[in-house]
Design a protein around this motif. Structure first.
Motif, mmCIF file in Angstrom:
data_model
loop_
_atom_site.group_PDB
_atom_site.id
_atom_site.type_symbol
_atom_site.label_atom_id
_atom_site.label_comp_id
_atom_site.label_asym_id
_atom_site.label_seq_id
_atom_site.Cartn_x
_atom_site.Cartn_y
_atom_site.Cartn_z
ATOM 1 N N THR A 83 -13.211 7.606 3.061
ATOM 2 C CA THR A 83 -12.935 8.177 1.356
ATOM 3 C C THR A 83 -12.629 6.991 0.801
ATOM 4 O OG1 THR A 83 -10.785 7.975 1.889
ATOM 5 C CG2 THR A 83 -11.704 10.748 2.249
ATOM 6 N N THR A 84 -12.356 7.328 -0.573
ATOM 7 C CA THR A 84 -12.029 6.163 -1.375
ATOM 8 C C THR A 84 -10.747 6.064 -1.380
ATOM 9 O OG1 THR A 84 -14.135 6.548 -3.194
ATOM 10 C CG2 THR A 84 -12.431 5.821 -4.156
ATOM 11 N N SER A 85 -9.797 5.242 -1.969
ATOM 12 C CA SER A 85 -8.418 4.732 -1.814
ATOM 13 C C SER A 85 -8.280 3.987 -2.250
ATOM 14 C CB SER A 85 -8.624 3.815 -0.331
ATOM 15 O OG SER A 85 -6.892 3.705 -0.659
ATOM 16 N N THR A 86 -7.521 3.510 -4.009
ATOM 17 C CA THR A 86 -6.978 3.383 -4.455
ATOM 18 C C THR A 86 -5.125 2.752 -3.839
ATOM 19 O OG1 THR A 86 -7.720 4.482 -6.414
ATOM 20 C CG2 THR A 86 -5.877 3.290 -7.561
ATOM 21 N N THR A 87 -5.366 1.363 -4.132
ATOM 22 C CA THR A 87 -3.815 0.865 -4.152
ATOM 23 C C THR A 87 -2.851 0.957 -4.726
ATOM 24 O OG1 THR A 87 -3.796 -1.113 -5.705
ATOM 25 C CG2 THR A 87 -5.178 -1.203 -3.666
ATOM 26 N N PRO A 88 -1.347 1.039 -4.497
ATOM 27 C CA PRO A 88 -0.092 1.590 -5.207
ATOM 28 C C PRO A 88 -0.700 0.703 -5.871
ATOM 29 C CG PRO A 88 0.708 1.467 -2.285
ATOM 30 C CD PRO A 88 -0.730 -0.059 -3.263
ATOM 31 N N ALA A 89 0.325 0.863 -7.152
ATOM 32 C CA ALA A 89 0.465 -0.354 -8.604
ATOM 33 C C ALA A 89 0.830 -1.245 -8.280
ATOM 34 C CB ALA A 89 0.449 0.355 -9.515
ATOM 35 N N MET A 90 0.574 -2.758 -8.494
ATOM 36 C CA MET A 90 1.103 -3.832 -7.943
ATOM 37 C C MET A 90 1.892 -4.466 -9.163
ATOM 38 S SD MET A 90 0.562 -7.415 -6.362
ATOM 39 C CE MET A 90 -0.968 -7.911 -6.636
ATOM 40 N N ARG A 91 3.366 -4.535 -9.611
ATOM 41 C CA ARG A 91 3.728 -5.297 -10.673
ATOM 42 C C ARG A 91 3.560 -7.144 -10.946
ATOM 43 N NH1 ARG A 91 3.828 -3.074 -15.453
ATOM 44 N NH2 ARG A 91 5.751 -4.024 -16.048
#
Length: 99
Positions: free
Chosen positions: A81-89
């Motif tokens: 499946t496609t995966s998106t990272t958690p947001a990084m500040r």
């Protein structure tokens, strides 16, 4: 599959900064985003496998402030499946020193 950033907590305005995403599960392509917009030159970056599977974006920040970076991994195989990272500040600051 999972995708996660190697932390970049500080970057310098208009200076190249490497952003690395580590992927588990399979190979594929990663698109990097800054404030929700694609980073030029970092769209569909193929993963490279050595001891880990990674994709690297050479980002040149164009603003001086706290920014949010994300990356989306699209696997080569339909079995994953496609995966998106958690947001990084990341804080972008003026470069130091003289020119």
């Amino acid at each position: 599959t999972t995708a996660s950033f190697t932390t970049v907590s500080l970057a310098y305005y208009r200076q190249p900064t490497s952003i690395v995403v580590t992927v588990t599960g399979t190979t594929g392509k990663v698109t990097f985003k800054h404030e929700g917009k694609n980073i030029v030159g970092c769209i569909k970056v193929p993963t490279i496998t050595s001891s880990t599977t990674t994709a690297t974006c050479n980002w040149k920040p164009s603003v001086k402030k706290n920014v949010t970076l994300t990356a989306t991994f699209v696997p080569t195989s339909n079995a994953y499946t496609t995966s998106t990272t958690p947001a990084m500040r990341t804080l972008v600051v003026a470069r130091g020193g003289t020119r």
